[in-house]
Write an enzyme that holds these catalytic residues in place. Structure first.
Site, mmCIF file in Angstrom:
data_model
loop_
_atom_site.group_PDB
_atom_site.id
_atom_site.type_symbol
_atom_site.label_atom_id
_atom_site.label_comp_id
_atom_site.label_asym_id
_atom_site.label_seq_id
_atom_site.Cartn_x
_atom_site.Cartn_y
_atom_site.Cartn_z
ATOM 1 N N LYS A 17 0.649 -1.100 0.220
ATOM 2 C CA LYS A 17 0.137 0.198 -0.332
ATOM 3 C C LYS A 17 0.925 1.040 -0.009
ATOM 4 O O LYS A 17 1.170 2.293 -0.738
ATOM 5 C CB LYS A 17 -1.026 0.102 0.942
ATOM 6 C CG LYS A 17 -1.847 -1.446 1.832
ATOM 7 C CD LYS A 17 -2.708 -0.743 2.339
ATOM 8 C CE LYS A 17 -2.608 -0.721 3.704
ATOM 9 N NZ LYS A 17 -1.451 -1.997 4.532
ATOM 10 N N ARG B 108 -10.401 0.187 8.988
ATOM 11 C CA ARG B 108 -9.491 -0.224 8.856
ATOM 12 C C ARG B 108 -10.721 -0.879 9.790
ATOM 13 O O ARG B 108 -10.271 -2.298 9.992
ATOM 14 C CB ARG B 108 -7.904 -0.600 9.900
ATOM 15 C CG ARG B 108 -6.664 -0.508 9.101
ATOM 16 C CD ARG B 108 -5.600 -0.534 10.080
ATOM 17 N NE ARG B 108 -4.435 -0.799 9.991
ATOM 18 C CZ ARG B 108 -3.680 -0.719 9.303
ATOM 19 N NH1 ARG B 108 -3.919 1.178 9.093
ATOM 20 N NH2 ARG B 108 -2.625 -1.434 9.432
ATOM 21 N N ARG C 294 10.983 -4.910 4.724
ATOM 22 C CA ARG C 294 11.154 -3.820 5.531
ATOM 23 C C ARG C 294 11.925 -2.763 5.900
ATOM 24 O O ARG C 294 12.252 -3.105 6.749
ATOM 25 C CB ARG C 294 9.601 -4.393 5.195
ATOM 26 C CG ARG C 294 8.951 -2.879 5.377
ATOM 27 C CD ARG C 294 8.020 -2.137 5.007
ATOM 28 N NE ARG C 294 7.088 -2.293 6.181
ATOM 29 C CZ ARG C 294 5.410 -2.532 6.241
ATOM 30 N NH1 ARG C 294 4.935 -1.807 5.110
ATOM 31 N NH2 ARG C 294 4.592 -2.497 7.979
ATOM 32 N N ARG D 257 10.796 -0.787 10.993
ATOM 33 C CA ARG D 257 9.651 -0.204 11.857
ATOM 34 C C ARG D 257 9.817 -1.287 13.065
ATOM 35 O O ARG D 257 9.551 -2.965 13.078
ATOM 36 C CB ARG D 257 8.628 -0.237 11.754
ATOM 37 C CG ARG D 257 8.497 0.890 11.475
ATOM 38 C CD ARG D 257 7.198 0.927 9.837
ATOM 39 N NE ARG D 257 6.079 0.062 11.003
ATOM 40 C CZ ARG D 257 4.631 0.449 9.792
ATOM 41 N NH1 ARG D 257 4.734 0.914 8.619
ATOM 42 N NH2 ARG D 257 4.215 -0.579 10.123
ATOM 43 N N ARG E 172 -0.485 -8.407 13.696
ATOM 44 C CA ARG E 172 -1.465 -7.418 12.635
ATOM 45 C C ARG E 172 -1.339 -8.005 11.217
ATOM 46 O O ARG E 172 -2.961 -7.657 10.776
ATOM 47 C CB ARG E 172 -0.270 -6.787 12.338
ATOM 48 C CG ARG E 172 0.591 -4.866 13.282
ATOM 49 C CD ARG E 172 1.988 -5.135 12.771
ATOM 50 N NE ARG E 172 2.316 -4.658 11.958
ATOM 51 C CZ ARG E 172 2.371 -4.359 10.927
ATOM 52 N NH1 ARG E 172 4.069 -5.175 10.507
ATOM 53 N NH2 ARG E 172 2.903 -2.978 10.007
HETATM 54 P P1 ADP Z 1 0.770 -1.124 7.698
HETATM 55 O O1 ADP Z 1 0.192 -0.660 6.567
HETATM 56 O O2 ADP Z 1 2.314 -1.863 6.792
HETATM 57 O O3 ADP Z 1 0.016 -2.625 8.509
HETATM 58 P P2 ADP Z 1 0.539 1.009 8.727
HETATM 59 O O4 ADP Z 1 1.529 1.540 8.984
HETATM 60 O O5 ADP Z 1 -0.612 1.311 8.271
HETATM 61 O O6 ADP Z 1 1.189 -0.441 8.758
HETATM 62 O O7 ADP Z 1 0.331 1.001 10.550
HETATM 63 C C1 ADP Z 1 1.116 0.542 11.608
HETATM 64 C C2 ADP Z 1 -0.259 0.598 12.750
HETATM 65 O O8 ADP Z 1 -1.315 1.858 13.199
HETATM 66 C C3 ADP Z 1 -1.248 -0.338 12.627
HETATM 67 O O9 ADP Z 1 -0.792 -1.686 13.575
HETATM 68 C C4 ADP Z 1 -1.742 0.324 13.826
HETATM 69 O O10 ADP Z 1 -1.627 -0.217 15.418
HETATM 70 C C5 ADP Z 1 -1.859 1.702 13.907
HETATM 71 N N1 ADP Z 1 -3.069 1.695 12.787
HETATM 72 C C6 ADP Z 1 -2.848 2.358 11.664
HETATM 73 N N2 ADP Z 1 -3.777 3.237 11.073
HETATM 74 C C7 ADP Z 1 -5.100 2.681 11.389
HETATM 75 C C8 ADP Z 1 -5.938 2.630 11.826
HETATM 76 N N3 ADP Z 1 -6.784 2.893 10.627
HETATM 77 N N4 ADP Z 1 -7.279 1.864 12.964
HETATM 78 C C9 ADP Z 1 -6.605 1.629 13.702
HETATM 79 N N5 ADP Z 1 -5.104 1.520 13.765
HETATM 80 C C10 ADP Z 1 -4.228 2.092 12.857
#
Ligand code: ADP
Length: 215
Positions: free
Chosen positions: A13, A88, A127, A160, A171
């Site tokens: 993404k 999400r 990554r 990260r 996750r």
């Molecule tokens: P990835 O796309 O690799 O899963 P992100 O950077 O989008 O990573 O998200 C990292 C973390 O941030 C998630 O595992 C969650 O804990 C939090 N997070 C990000 N966006 C949301 C969201 N829309 N709702 C809830 N938690 C979120």
């Protein structure tokens, strides 16, 4: 044009978002980047989010909805948005529909990137992320031009905390339980554009950019 990128962690993404921003008149909305910034800045929000993110859990809906609501205030009407990592959950999707409607916008396309769990685990291991501007790279699939440095800002790239192998399983579980149902939610609205993400970012980008140029 407002677009959502849907898919498990490491589906591609972030890379897709970066290429879309480069080639289309769109702004990037990554709740992950916004939350990481809040942690770095030491805000109250960051203090709530950090333990949840470190554990691979989702941050509560009301918090991320509030962040996006605030962010939307500063967005010019003429430019499109790429939502990356938001919504999400179905509750977030419903809230987003309302927030967009209130400013005269709507989602035009939901790109659902499909990859297997094996691929997620393999990609996460390699990554590399830029702590300064959020750019993402992969040690072998999409390496930076200079090893260990961000192409755009030159900062040292990091792995990260939540990209450590033991975190990725949780996750992925959260994704299956809470985020996957969104595919059905948007399919019912006729907005879903599923793409096979197994081949990698170039192939996904080719399919998505063709779709966006034709719509
Ligand atoms: P990835 O796309 O690799 O899963 P992100 O950077 O989008 O990573 O998200 C990292 C973390 O941030 C998630 O595992 C969650 O804990 C939090 N997070 C990000 N966006 C949301 C969201 N829309 N709702 C809830 N938690 C979120």
């Amino acid at each position: 044009m407002d677009i959502i990128l849907l898919g498990p962690p490491a589906a591609g993404k972030g890379t897709l978002a970066q290429w879309l921003i480069r080639d289309f008149d769109v702004i990037h909305a990554s709740t992950g980047d916004m939350l990481r910034k809040a942690i770095k800045d030491g805000t109250e929000l960051g203090k709530i989010a950090k333990p949840l993110m470190d554990a691979g859990k989702l941050v509560p809906d009301n918090i991320v909805n509030g962040i996006i609501q605030e962010w939307l205030r500063g967005i010019p009407a003429g430019r499109g948005i790429i939502f990356d990592g938001f919504p999400r959950t179905v509750a977030q999707a419903e809230a987003l529909d309302e927030m967009l409607a209130s400013v005269g916008r709507q989602i035009d396309c939901v790109v659902s990137i499909q990859v297997t769990e094996e691929i997620v685990v393999e990609r996460i291991g390699g990554r590399l992320s830029c702590p300064r501007d959020g750019s993402v790279y992969h040690a072998t699939n999409y390496p930076p031009k200079i090893a260990g440095k961000c192409d755009k800002c030159g900062a040292d790239l990091i792995q990260r905390d939540d990209d450590k192998p033991e975190k990725i399983i949780e996750r992925y579980k959260q994704y299956l339980e809470k985020t996957m149902p969104l595919a059905g939610y948007y399919d019912q609205k006729g907005l879903l554009f599923p793409v096979d993400g197994r081949g990698g970012s170039e192939e996904v980008y080719a399919m998505v950019s063709r779709k966006l140029r034709s719509s």
